[in-house]
Design a protein around this motif. Structure first.
Motif, PDB file in Angstrom:
ATOM      1  N   UNK A  71       0.824  -1.198   0.000  1.00 36.54           N
ATOM      2  CA  UNK A  71       0.000   0.000   0.000  1.00 36.54           C
ATOM      3  C   UNK A  71       0.867   1.259   0.000  1.00 36.54           C
ATOM      4  N   UNK A  72       0.495   2.285  -0.798  1.00 36.63           N
ATOM      5  CA  UNK A  72       1.258   3.539  -0.804  1.00 36.63           C
ATOM      6  C   UNK A  72       1.229   4.209   0.566  1.00 36.63           C
ATOM      7  N   UNK A  73       2.341   4.848   0.912  1.00 33.82           N
ATOM      8  CA  UNK A  73       2.453   5.581   2.170  1.00 33.82           C
ATOM      9  C   UNK A  73       2.931   6.995   1.844  1.00 33.82           C
ATOM     10  N   UNK A  74       2.042   7.976   1.944  1.00 31.76           N
ATOM     11  CA  UNK A  74       2.414   9.349   1.573  1.00 31.76           C
ATOM     12  C   UNK A  74       3.656   9.859   2.294  1.00 31.76           C
ATOM     13  N   UNK A  75       3.888   9.374   3.518  1.00 36.11           N
ATOM     14  CA  UNK A  75       5.054   9.838   4.273  1.00 36.11           C
ATOM     15  C   UNK A  75       6.355   9.217   3.775  1.00 36.11           C
ATOM     16  N   UNK A  76       6.270   8.191   2.943  1.00 39.12           N
ATOM     17  CA  UNK A  76       7.471   7.528   2.435  1.00 39.12           C
ATOM     18  C   UNK A  76       7.273   7.160   0.960  1.00 39.12           C
ATOM     19  N   UNK A  77       7.214   8.161   0.086  1.00 40.71           N
ATOM     20  CA  UNK A  77       6.955   7.867  -1.330  1.00 40.71           C
ATOM     21  C   UNK A  77       8.104   7.169  -2.040  1.00 40.71           C
ATOM     22  N   UNK A 107      -6.087  -9.355  -3.417  1.00 40.27           N
ATOM     23  CA  UNK A 107      -4.690  -9.484  -3.010  1.00 40.27           C
ATOM     24  C   UNK A 107      -4.566  -9.205  -1.519  1.00 40.27           C
ATOM     25  N   UNK A 108      -3.405  -9.531  -0.982  1.00 38.83           N
ATOM     26  CA  UNK A 108      -3.085  -9.194   0.407  1.00 38.83           C
ATOM     27  C   UNK A 108      -2.442  -7.828   0.423  1.00 38.83           C
ATOM     28  N   UNK A 109      -3.048  -6.897   1.146  1.00 38.49           N
ATOM     29  CA  UNK A 109      -2.527  -5.542   1.246  1.00 38.49           C
ATOM     30  C   UNK A 109      -1.758  -5.378   2.547  1.00 38.49           C
ATOM     31  N   UNK A 110      -0.689  -4.578   2.486  1.00 38.01           N
ATOM     32  CA  UNK A 110       0.117  -4.352   3.692  1.00 38.01           C
ATOM     33  C   UNK A 110       0.993  -3.134   3.481  1.00 38.01           C
ATOM     34  N   UNK A 111       1.402  -2.523   4.594  1.00 33.29           N
ATOM     35  CA  UNK A 111       2.392  -1.462   4.550  1.00 33.29           C
ATOM     36  C   UNK A 111       3.771  -2.097   4.660  1.00 33.29           C
ATOM     37  N   UNK A 128       1.904   0.452  11.492  1.00 28.35           N
ATOM     38  CA  UNK A 128       0.592   0.851  10.984  1.00 28.35           C
ATOM     39  C   UNK A 128      -0.042  -0.291  10.211  1.00 28.35           C
ATOM     40  N   UNK A 129      -1.366  -0.243  10.132  1.00 32.89           N
ATOM     41  CA  UNK A 129      -2.122  -1.261   9.405  1.00 32.89           C
ATOM     42  C   UNK A 129      -3.068  -0.551   8.444  1.00 32.89           C
ATOM     43  N   UNK A 130      -3.230  -1.061   7.212  1.00 34.30           N
ATOM     44  CA  UNK A 130      -4.103  -0.392   6.239  1.00 34.30           C
ATOM     45  C   UNK A 130      -5.543  -0.233   6.705  1.00 34.30           C
ATOM     46  N   UNK A 131      -6.002  -1.115   7.587  1.00 33.32           N
ATOM     47  CA  UNK A 131      -7.387  -1.053   8.069  1.00 33.32           C
ATOM     48  C   UNK A 131      -7.476  -0.446   9.451  1.00 33.32           C
ATOM     49  N   UNK A 132      -6.529   0.437   9.793  1.00 35.52           N
ATOM     50  CA  UNK A 132      -6.454   0.961  11.154  1.00 35.52           C
ATOM     51  C   UNK A 132      -7.513   2.009  11.459  1.00 35.52           C
ATOM     52  N   UNK A 133      -8.470   2.221  10.546  1.00 36.25           N
ATOM     53  CA  UNK A 133      -9.524   3.201  10.794  1.00 36.25           C
ATOM     54  C   UNK A 133     -10.454   2.810  11.902  1.00 36.25           C
ATOM     55  N   UNK A 134     -10.388   1.541  12.352  1.00 38.07           N
ATOM     56  CA  UNK A 134     -11.196   1.109  13.485  1.00 38.07           C
ATOM     57  C   UNK A 134     -12.642   0.897  13.119  1.00 38.07           C
ATOM     58  N   UNK A 135     -13.344   1.959  12.695  1.00 37.01           N
ATOM     59  CA  UNK A 135     -14.750   1.824  12.348  1.00 37.01           C
ATOM     60  C   UNK A 135     -14.952   1.526  10.876  1.00 37.01           C
ATOM     61  N   UNK A 136     -13.853   1.265  10.174  1.00 39.14           N
ATOM     62  CA  UNK A 136     -13.971   0.847   8.782  1.00 39.14           C
ATOM     63  C   UNK A 136     -13.495   1.864   7.781  1.00 39.14           C
ATOM     64  N   UNK A 137     -12.927   3.022   8.246  1.00 39.18           N
ATOM     65  CA  UNK A 137     -12.485   4.031   7.296  1.00 39.18           C
ATOM     66  C   UNK A 137     -11.428   3.508   6.352  1.00 39.18           C
ATOM     67  N   UNK A 138     -10.487   2.683   6.924  1.00 33.66           N
ATOM     68  CA  UNK A 138      -9.429   2.154   6.072  1.00 33.66           C
ATOM     69  C   UNK A 138      -9.965   1.267   4.981  1.00 33.66           C
TER      70      UNK A 138
END
Length: 462
Positions: free
Chosen positions: A183-189, A283-287, A444-454
């Motif tokens: 997954x893209x990470x804006x802080x580490x392009x 696919x399996x997504x991950x940071x 960090x986790x791609x689905x870390x939005x908790x309520x489903x934001x991710x």
């Protein structure tokens, strides 16, 4: 003289690599023209379709308190069916990970938290073997048998259709691998971003070709499923060799070795690329690592395990296609040396340019053959950049595709440093040093939005 010799060395290996990659390109284009790269759509109903048998999902977790809770919570939501069990391997001396896993599991009976008898970290393979033993004990106690075993990591974000896709594929083969999507990470392009470039091309072209040719497929350790009987056969074989289960504790890349080993044993394998009804890749997504030093450490482990240990542990068994693929897998240390030579040449050329500006008239005579080789290298470089940009843009958008071109410098620098470190680490093991779980820290986790934001952000909310 140094300039000439380095140029000859680098040009030879770059030309050889260009021929190798061009053959892969040609095969992929042939598959594309004949429709064999088509990515079928999986309907939304597959998310809740009953499986052909009960599945066990193994997740080793050491020092994963920041992500394991998100992984468990998301997986339970994404796969609402009941006929599967999530085995999470924790350690008594890592209470934070255990607490996070227990909090996410709550009272869901599909989650089985297994505490390792030894203090961590041991090795990833050792933790997986402990989970496999717990799985076998559950089967004996409950008088049932799992139909399949799926591997994942603590940082993974599974696709809602992934389990059904693996289950469907395992009806025809014994081992199936789904793509991995960094997954893209804006802080580490640049550092994190280069993984997107590599996986986009490898999992949309190279593994597609490898699958079509019938070569042994390496397991990525995530998003891969095995038939229960295949895993049992491998476990019996490993136990006879002194292991505690089907996973090789002496290997730094036990997942890669596992995939090739089942192919060596005659099991059928398949790499599956398909999309959901919205067009998202299943696919399996991950940071992936966002820091330079962490990326170097991860790539060091990959090169050490795949290229150097793989030579020792797996040898050169198989037909011509398998030998070709193993050569490709094990070229990491050599390519690190070749890349280092190429960048050294750039430094030498810059110094010589300064001397020439100061009035020095010396020039190195370049033979017609060497001049042709350099021309081939230049054309090949442009060709490779076009292919990489095209695959990255196809999955991540045009901006990321264009960024993949300068990102190659970052990828090459990491590869050079990692290749050197891998070689030194391998020499230390030859002198008796043990194999340690030099794992990547996940924050960090791609689905870390908790309520489903991710999930909603990726269009993957179950």
């Amino acid at each position: 003289m140094i300039e000439h010799e380095l140029l000859l060395f680098a040009a030879f290996w770059f030309v050889l690599g260009a021929i190798d990659e061009t053959v892969i390109d040609g095969i992929w284009l042939a598959l594309r023209l004949t429709g064999r790269t088509r990515e079928p759509r999986v309907p939304r109903a597959a998310r809740t379709r009953p499986l052909s048998g009960r599945a066990a999902v193994l997740v080793p977790a050491w020092n994963e308190a920041d992500v394991i809770g998100h992984m468990i919570a998301h997986t339970l939501r994404a796969w609402p069916r009941r006929e599967w069990t999530l085995y999470v391997g924790c350690y008594a001396n890592d209470p934070a990970t255990t607490a996070a896993a227990m909090a996410a599991a709550a009272d869901d009976p599909r989650v089985r938290i297994v505490i390792h008898a030894q203090s961590g970290p041991t090795t990833k393979a050792d933790c997986l073997n402990r989970l496999y033993a717990a799985l076998c004990a559950d089967e004996a106690r409950g008088r049932f048998r799992y139909a399949s075993i799926v591997l994942h990591d603590a940082e993974d974000m599974v696709h809602p259709c992934a389990l059904a896709t693996i289950d469907e594929a395992l009806r025809d083969v014994e081992f199936v691998q789904l793509p991995v999507r960094p997954e893209p990470q804006p802080a580490s392009p640049w550092v994190a971003g280069h993984y997107a470039d590599e996986f986009a091309e490898a999992h949309a072209k190279t593994l597609v070709v490898r699958d079509a040719l019938g070569a042994g497929l390496p397991a990525a350790g995530v998003g891969c499923g095995f038939s229960r009987e295949t895993m049992a056969l491998l476990a019996r074989k490993r136990i006879a060799q002194g292991e505690d289960g089907p996973f090789a504790t002496g290997s730094l890349t036990e997942d890669y070795e596992l995939g090739l080993q089942v192919s060596h044993d005659g099991a059928r394998a398949r790499f599956v690329r398909c999309r959901d009804e919205a067009g998202a890749l299943i696919a399996t997504r991950a940071f992936f690592p966002a820091r330079f030093d962490e990326s170097v450490r991860q790539k060091t482990r990959w090169i050490h395990g795949i290229a150097l240990q793989g030579w020792d542990r797996l040898g050169w068994r198989g037909g011509l296609i398998d030998l070709w693929m193993k050569l490709r897998d094990r070229r990491g240390p050599l390519m690190a040396l070749v890349l280092a030579t190429a960048y050294a040449l750039l430094v030498i050329e810059a110094l010589l340019a300064l001397f020439r500006l100061a009035g020095w008239q010396g020039h190195v005579a370049v033979s017609p053959v060497l001049a042709l080789m350099v021309t081939v290298c230049l054309v090949s470089l442009i060709w490779r950049m076009v292919w990489r940009a095209a695959f990255t843009a196809s999955e991540y958008g045009l901006a990321e595709g264009l960024r993949s071109v300068p990102r190659t410098i970052v990828a090459n620098t990491i590869a050079i440093i990692a290749g050197r470190r891998a070689l030194f680490a391998y020499v230390r093991t030859l002198r008796g040093a043990g194999v340690a779980w030099d794992k990547t820290r996940h924050r960090d986790h791609p689905a870390a939005g908790g309520s489903g934001e991710g999930l909603a952000r990726e269009g993957l909310a179950p």
